[in-house]
Design an enzyme around this catalytic site. Sequence first.
Site, short mmCIF file in Angstrom:
data_model
loop_
_atom_site.label_atom_id
_atom_site.label_comp_id
_atom_site.label_asym_id
_atom_site.label_seq_id
_atom_site.Cartn_x
_atom_site.Cartn_y
_atom_site.Cartn_z
N ARG A 90 1.03 -1.18 -0.07
CA ARG A 90 0.25 0.09 -0.06
C ARG A 90 0.68 1.15 0.06
O ARG A 90 2.00 1.43 0.22
CB ARG A 90 -1.06 0.03 1.36
CG ARG A 90 -0.33 0.14 2.51
CD ARG A 90 -1.11 0.05 3.60
NE ARG A 90 -0.46 -0.06 4.93
CZ ARG A 90 -0.66 0.81 5.97
NH1 ARG A 90 -1.64 1.39 5.92
NH2 ARG A 90 0.11 0.81 7.13
N ASN A 186 -2.40 3.41 23.35
CA ASN A 186 -2.80 4.93 23.72
C ASN A 186 -3.78 4.88 24.83
O ASN A 186 -4.52 3.43 25.02
CB ASN A 186 -3.06 5.50 22.26
CG ASN A 186 -4.27 4.82 21.58
OD1 ASN A 186 -5.00 4.33 21.94
ND2 ASN A 186 -3.88 4.94 20.14
N GLU A 189 -6.86 2.62 23.30
CA GLU A 189 -6.62 1.12 23.27
C GLU A 189 -6.43 0.63 24.68
O GLU A 189 -6.92 -0.42 24.98
CB GLU A 189 -5.08 0.86 22.61
CG GLU A 189 -5.38 1.25 21.16
CD GLU A 189 -4.03 1.47 20.61
OE1 GLU A 189 -3.99 1.80 19.18
OE2 GLU A 189 -2.90 1.62 21.08
N SER A 223 0.93 5.74 25.41
CA SER A 223 0.95 7.06 24.89
C SER A 223 -0.20 7.95 25.32
O SER A 223 -1.17 7.33 24.92
CB SER A 223 1.25 6.83 23.59
OG SER A 223 0.30 6.11 23.05
N GLY A 225 -0.39 11.35 23.88
CA GLY A 225 -0.33 12.50 23.18
C GLY A 225 0.48 13.64 23.72
O GLY A 225 1.61 13.53 24.08
N VAL A 251 3.74 11.43 12.22
CA VAL A 251 3.94 10.07 11.55
C VAL A 251 5.10 9.37 11.96
O VAL A 251 6.31 9.75 12.20
CB VAL A 251 4.25 10.14 9.83
CG1 VAL A 251 4.63 8.82 9.38
CG2 VAL A 251 3.11 10.80 9.33
N ASP A 255 6.13 4.73 17.13
CA ASP A 255 7.04 3.97 16.77
C ASP A 255 8.60 4.49 17.28
O ASP A 255 9.20 3.60 17.79
CB ASP A 255 7.00 3.80 15.21
CG ASP A 255 5.67 3.44 14.75
OD1 ASP A 255 5.28 2.35 15.55
OD2 ASP A 255 5.32 3.77 13.69
#
Length: 272
Positions: A90, A186, A189, A223, A225, A251, A255
Site C-alpha cells: 500500500r 494509547n 486502546e 502514550s 499525546g 507520522v 514507533d
Amino acid sequence: MSTIVTITLNPAIDKSTSVPAMVSEKKLTCTAPLFEPGGGGINVARAIKKLGGKATALYLAGGYTGKFFTQLLDKESIPSEVIEITSHTRENLIVLDATANQQYRFGMPGPTVEANEWKKLLAVLEQMNDVQFIVASGSLPQGVPVDIFAQIAAIAKKKNAKCIVDTNGESLRLAVAEGVFLIKPNLGELSALVGEEELLPDKIAGAARQIISTGQCEYVMVSMGAAGAMLVTNETATTISTPPVKRRSTVGAGDSMVAGIIYSLSTGKEIL
C-alpha cells in the site's frame, strides 16, 4: 549489542507533500513528494538505526510498490528479510496545509495476504538465531489472522526473547493473553483492553496494572499525546513529559518512542 527483529505485516510507502492551502473542488499544486518506507516495525527499525543501533526488519511486500518499498529501505542500509506477496504494497499520502500548518494523513487499505505468505513470515522468524527482542507493530492487512501477534509472542517465548507489541483491538488483546514483555497502547486502546469507555488521568496507572497483574505482561507504556507517556510496572507509574519541540509531523511518533525503549534495553540499560 542484543539482536533486534521488527515485524511489519502491513508496510506502506509514505508519500509526503504540501500545498499552499487545502481547498475543496480546486486543483491543488503540490510540492515535490518525499517517499519513505513506513509501517509500524519499519519505523521502529529506521529509528533504531538513527539512534546508532541495528535492527533487522522482517516484512511482507509485493507488486511494483513492494519493489520500490524495498529499494527505499535498502537506501537506508536497514538489514531486512522480505517475504514477497502477490498483492501490491500500500501507499499512504500525507499532505501539509502550509498556510494553516495542519497535516492531513490519508491511510490506504492494505493488500490481501495469502495464508502461505504470512505463514512463511512466521517460519522465517522461527529460523532466526540469537534474537533477544522481537517488536511486532502496526496494523493487519486482509487475510492475516487476528491472532498473528499472539503467534509471534509464542515464538518469542520459544526463543526466550522479549516480545514488544504495538497494535490495537482484538490483536492486542490476544497477544497480551499469550504473554508479552511490553505493550504500548494509547489511552483508547488501554481503555478497550480493560473494558472501559474512557479513562480519566487518575485511572490510567490502575488500568495498566490490571493487565500486568494477570502475569501476561511485564510493562505497559501508555502514550498520551501531548501529555507525554506513562510507564507502568506492578509497583511504579512514571510519567514522561513531552519535550518542547516544533511539530513537523506526527507520522511514526509512537514507533520512535518504542525504538528508543528497545534500543536502550539492547545496550544493557534498565527500563527504569
